[in-house]
Scaffold this motif. Structure first.
Motif: not given
Lengths: 223, 223
Positions: A94-96, A98-100, A147-148, B69, B76, A102-103, A105-107, A144
């Motif tokens: 779930s953390a990973i 979230d990280a993507w 990187i994807y 994130a 959590r 946020e990517a 949203a912010h990248q 961006v």
């Protein structure tokens, strides 16, 4: 009482919420907002979303705004039905996700928003394209997506080998990107392109794409 | 093995993560990144954060990027110790926390980033302030804070009567804003100002503020 999504289906942010509800198989109603009279900038809409933007969302007594908060809520409420969009049963997964998210949203979101503004909103208001803005932001978006491309050469989807909100949140904007001369930013990258072909052919994506095309006066003259 | 936060304490995004770890009372180590040699734009840093930005985060085998994130993950993982930052025991409360976290990310963060760039990054590179950019974004930020003022006239914090990540995520940028001539955007709004006085006096906030001041060469000549 069914869930209510306030806003037009042409909105990418409304599309994000609808795609999520479709992935969960939850019943909902889309309540149109009259942009011509700026209904969303006045009461009672402002009591649903104080920022005066679509979507606003109602589920019984709960009202919410911001599309990415709404998709989180729907994914948590219907955690055990439909697609597992947040991987909440596994803390690291779930953390990973979230990280993507946020990517996105912010990248991704920043340059993408400028391109949408340039190709759809400005022509709608009879304003000319600003070439420099288009080029600067195409280049940013390309970096961006590079990187994807690397990420998607290792995993089928952004957060791993499973479709999640991290992928879903990209879908509405990329549908619009394909209606501009900048679609090559996706198609020229084999892994990004394969990912897009996969995620855009999901029934939830087809549903929102049809919504865009049906109602979208922005698209006239931009194809 | 202790949690590692890669990045300098002068970074607002690193500050966000540190404030969260402090709220949870979790041990962590800050691993400096050498910006002068662009360490964050090269390997091995890029394997921690492919976007080449600070912070990057390690907790055992898990590596993460994007500050918002990371704070979610920490909140959590340590759900039942320290401050309850996501209100995960209540679906509606956690959804409202998310909505205001998204407001920070998509309403507040945009104009705020431009102001930070204008007042700190440009002078650091011996570039002049762009007055028009400062004015446009001060006005945008003021409009967002007007909505916060209304919200904070009803609740002590953004998501309700409890401090959450929705508040915490704002803290680093507002510390910097107070070192510019635009601090009045906060101080002129009584409820926003009271909120700021409250959240900036938390031990976690004082910790990051001290980190900014200690290491911050950007601040020289901007006070």
């Amino acid at each position: 009482m069914a869930i209510k999504v306030h806003g037009s289906r042409i909105s990418t942010c409304v599309g994000r919420v609808i795609a999520c509800l479709e992935e969960k198989g939850v019943e909902y109603e889309v309540v149109p907002v009259d942009y011509v009279t700026s209904e969303h900038k006045q009461q009672p809409f402002l009591s649903l979303n104080p920022f005066g933007q679509v979507p606003a969302f109602e589920d019984g007594d709960l009202t919410l705004f911001e599309s990415r908060a709404i998709t989180r809520y729907v994914s948590r409420k219907y955690k055990d039905i439909g697609t597992d969009l947040l991987r909440l049963n596994n803390l690291a997964e779930s953390a990973i996700v979230d990280a993507w998210m946020e990517a996105e949203a912010h990248q991704f979101n920043g340059p993408m928003k400028v391109l949408i503004y340039q190709f759809f909103i400005r022509p709608f208001h009879h304003l000319a394209l600003e070439e420099q803005e288009v080029e600067t932001n195409s280049e940013k978006l390309g970096k961006v997506l590079e990187i994807y491309e690397e990420r998607l050469s290792k995993y089928k989807y952004l957060a791993g080998d499973y479709f999640t909100l991290a992928d879903l949140h990209h879908i509405p904007f990329i549908f619009y990107l394909f209606k501009t001369p900048k679609a090559y930013l996706i198609t020229s990258r084999p892994h990004v392109n394969a990912w897009w072909n996969d995620i855009s052919s999901r029934p939830s994506s087809i549903k929102i794409s049809e919504g865009f095309d049906k109602e979208n006066s922005f698209l006239k003259g931009n194809q």
